[in-house]
Design an enzyme around this catalytic site. Structure first.
Site, mmCIF file in Angstrom:
data_model
loop_
_atom_site.group_PDB
_atom_site.id
_atom_site.type_symbol
_atom_site.label_atom_id
_atom_site.label_comp_id
_atom_site.label_asym_id
_atom_site.label_seq_id
_atom_site.Cartn_x
_atom_site.Cartn_y
_atom_site.Cartn_z
ATOM 1 N N LYS B 100 0.824 -1.229 0.000
ATOM 2 C CA LYS B 100 0.000 0.000 0.000
ATOM 3 C C LYS B 100 0.847 1.263 0.000
ATOM 4 C CE LYS B 100 -0.440 -1.226 4.749
ATOM 5 N NZ LYS B 100 -0.367 -2.669 4.907
ATOM 6 N N GLU B 124 -4.879 -5.390 -5.635
ATOM 7 C CA GLU B 124 -6.091 -5.697 -4.854
ATOM 8 C C GLU B 124 -5.776 -5.828 -3.358
ATOM 9 O OE1 GLU B 124 -9.619 -6.322 -5.846
ATOM 10 O OE2 GLU B 124 -9.506 -5.951 -3.712
ATOM 11 N N VAL B 127 -5.490 -2.726 -0.250
ATOM 12 C CA VAL B 127 -6.568 -2.148 0.561
ATOM 13 C C VAL B 127 -7.550 -3.252 0.917
ATOM 14 C CG1 VAL B 127 -8.340 -0.356 0.717
ATOM 15 C CG2 VAL B 127 -6.391 -0.020 -0.800
ATOM 16 N N ILE B 131 -10.259 -8.900 1.077
ATOM 17 C CA ILE B 131 -11.609 -8.564 0.603
ATOM 18 C C ILE B 131 -11.569 -8.125 -0.857
ATOM 19 C CG2 ILE B 131 -13.656 -7.149 1.006
ATOM 20 C CD1 ILE B 131 -12.484 -6.486 3.787
ATOM 21 N N GLY B 182 0.568 -9.754 18.153
ATOM 22 C CA GLY B 182 1.275 -9.525 16.890
ATOM 23 C C GLY B 182 0.503 -8.664 15.900
ATOM 24 N N GLU B 185 2.843 -3.334 15.939
ATOM 25 C CA GLU B 185 4.286 -3.438 16.115
ATOM 26 C C GLU B 185 4.678 -3.045 17.534
ATOM 27 O OE1 GLU B 185 7.216 -2.023 13.410
ATOM 28 O OE2 GLU B 185 5.844 -2.296 11.707
ATOM 29 N N ASP B 197 -1.371 3.962 8.276
ATOM 30 C CA ASP B 197 -1.740 2.850 7.405
ATOM 31 C C ASP B 197 -3.073 3.154 6.707
ATOM 32 O OD1 ASP B 197 -1.640 -0.202 6.730
ATOM 33 O OD2 ASP B 197 -3.593 0.069 7.683
ATOM 34 N N LYS B 201 -4.213 3.771 2.613
ATOM 35 C CA LYS B 201 -5.278 2.998 1.959
ATOM 36 C C LYS B 201 -6.358 3.915 1.395
ATOM 37 C CE LYS B 201 -4.421 -1.182 4.660
ATOM 38 N NZ LYS B 201 -4.697 -1.854 5.945
ATOM 39 N N GLY B 299 -3.673 -10.566 7.358
ATOM 40 C CA GLY B 299 -3.434 -11.990 7.550
ATOM 41 C C GLY B 299 -2.769 -12.583 6.327
#
Lengths: 414, 414
Positions: B100, B124, B127, B131, B182, B185, B197, B201, B299
């Protein structure tokens, strides 16, 4: 120009014309060319309509016009839509339809014809109305094996259940409200309330996901007529909601289970929070886990916008879509039975807890309200529940309602 | 065989290999050919890895191999990813990335190179993790003009806010729990908790939706550090939840507003019910109304499955995707200001209701808890709120927290 014909100038058909005109620039940019309507087929008299020159009442004019590349079918029902669509595909034209009954009944055959004739047969609007659903399944979930889908695919019944919950209406009151607003048919609302509409939609989803035709008639469907105000009340006390769920799953051995029935959903399940006429479909992919698509499941412009996205896909991607949008014909095997184990919600108009616990083999949760009791059972199959209900009836306890519990855990871990 | 190279064998990169191997048959069916990994670029030593033969540490080997059609970049960060990706595109290879930061910073340039070289640049996974989001926007929403997007695009902060709500944790406790698991950070969690972040996005989403580059540095971002347990408590009492929302909208005159900030969402807003590490993005289309995509926003396997769907899109649809996945470069115009009017949630550690009402120009709702008061204001702009806060401070009332209210009405009617 991409020249199209619209068959049936009702709610959706006129919506397609409106969407194409309102967003013509953006559609053209995405389709790579302008999209123009060459014909509108409708048997009614539109001679005083501003677009009167577009109307025809004979399909042959459209079939014989080589410049028409794509036919949009928004008539609904099987007859004459089936004949028109089949003829259009055989004449080498792409077909985009919003007709769930047609796709659920004749999808396998029409997809095969489309593949053979190297044209597209697309039907994004047939499930979930305007929600992008079939195309994401077809394209974007390609790295996943999808093993189950649970959805709220009928807006009318979801509206009714929402009114029953928020405004304490009875089924009859909610139905008459839905009829007043035009969400349910006045003459015979059974396509919605008895789950027939949802049955067609889940047949399409199951056929697409599992690659083999699932016949609507084989899918057990039970609507929301039996859902009582007591069930809504007990569910709320359990931190849950009652929703009409259409589902399809395939186990590791390839056995498919499929159905439409009211279920009790804890609020931690995203589907439990879908209100009013909205639809939502939750899929489980082996790599991705749960993914949900939510939006307007019906309505003129939302549904028409899905049809238009199919027109663009025909222009842009052509028959490549059929590498993944396809299913094989199959012979009906009779009713599909779901042999899985579930926690059940059971409501009885009786206070004999001892007998209730004995006949159900114990209960996991019990709530009382006035003369009634609602319990959550330990996991059991539909057949085991049926036997338990027989034992209860023999012991003089009438089961007023029973529904599966659709937890979040089940959706992830099953 | 479609031969690909993976750059960076960390969490996502190794996930891509795993997804391709686990679902090789289904991927091959959809891509129209098998997908094989020819090289893995990583500077670390993998000589004892079962796939040791695939590893290289020099990008040139990959760039010079004409049989490699697609390069997957999962290194993250701008350097050296930018150089690698640009080189791969210039060498005529498709690039699929989950990065990203790279896309938000250099997307316009890389898309232009891809278009010129007639290859694909897809992202894809950048972001919403796994999904399907950018592809449905690119393809399936083509009949709509999308005028706004609101999303929960950072799973870590959503997890923290969920723990603060469900388990009555403080910000510090929720952060340490997120670090233990986890999700955040340990050394410097600011990319998540300060909204950086999410800022990247939403820049990507805004650029894609509105067709012109939105620079991350121009997007006002405010994280969740100031969200107190009191805010969670007051929101709950209002029938609402606090969520970190990334948003972008464009008004009728084409003016873009964009930002990341904690907001108060009534529970009737679907986004309010998104829990834990899940992500969800709600878009508003002029024909379709609201549509929401929900699922795993991060993930290893979910994100990798999105990268793999891009690999398949390259094979199946080629550069046709860039008719709609594209944005023009732009010169930074400085911070983007949202000049719209909103109802604000304002919390003060004071009981002087009279002064509070006077300085805010009246309040629509007022709740007290111990020594604190939370109110909902009448609609006002950010500038008007700022002035009201100055008036309050002058009158000795300190504003501990203020947030926009994101109702459902606003999302539909605005």
């Amino acid at each position: 120009m991409i020249k199209i014909a619209i068959l049936g100038f009702g709610n959706i058909g006129s919506g397609v014309l409106q969407v194409l005109r309102t967003n013509s620039a953006s559609v053209a940019r995405r389709a790579g060319d302008t999209v123009g309507v060459g014909y509108i087929l409708d048997v009614r008299d539109f001679s005083s309509h501003p677009d009167a020159r577009l109307f025809v009442n004979n399909i042959d004019v459209i079939l014989e016009d080589k410049t028409v590349s794509t036919v949009v079918e928004t008539i609904g029902g099987v007859d004459p839509a089936y004949y028109y669509v089949k003829s259009a595909l055989l004449a080498g034209k792409n077909v985009c339809t919003s007709n769930k009954e047609l796709v659920a009944t004749h999808g396998a055959e029409l997809l095969a014809i489309a593949r053979e004739k190297k044209v597209c047969f697309l039907f994004e609007a047939s499930v979930g109305g305007g929600i992008p659903l079939l195309a994401p399944i077809r394209d974007n979930l390609c790295a996943n094996v999808v093993d189950q889908v649970h959805g709220i695919v009928n807006g009318t019944t979801n509206f009714m259940l929402t009114r029953m919950e928020k405004d304490d209406m009875t089924f009859a009151q909610a139905l008459s409200e839905a009829q007043r607003l035009g969400y349910a048919e006045t003459r015979d609302p059974s396509a919605d309330v008895d789950g027939i509409d949802a049955q067609r939609k889940i047949s399409i989803l199951a056929s697409l996901l599992f690659g083999s035709e699932v016949h609507p008639a084989d899918v057990p469907a039970r609507g929301i007529r039996q859902v009582g105000v007591e069930d809504i009340w007990f569910a709320r006390k359990m931190g849950a909601a009652v929703k009409l769920i259409a589902y399809a799953k395939r186990d590791e051995k390839g056995k498919v289970a499929c159905g439409v029935e009211p279920m009790v959903l804890p609020l931690c399940n995203q589907l439990a929070n879908v209100q009013d006429v909205y639809n939502a479909v939750m899929l489980h992919g082996d790599m991705l886990g749960d993914v949900m698509f939510y939006g307007a499941g019906a309505g003129k412009l939302p549904t028409a916008s899905a049809v238009v996205s199919d027109i663009v896909d025909c222009a842009k991607y052509g028959t490549a879509v059929h590498d993944t949008l396809f299913w094989q014909p199959s012979v009906s095997q009779g009713p599909i039975i779901d042999s899985g184990s579930y926690t059940y919600y059971v409501r009885v108009a009786n206070q004999d807890v001892t007998t209730l616990e004995k006949d159900l083999g114990g209960v996991g949760m019990l709530l009382r309200h006035r003369t009634q009791i609602a319990v959550l059972t330990y996991p059991m199959t539909a057949k085991q529940l049926e036997k338990a209900i027989l034992r209860l009836e023999k012991d003089g306890i009438h089961v007023a309602m029973s529904m599966k519990l659709l937890g979040k855990r089940e959706m992830i871990a099953e």
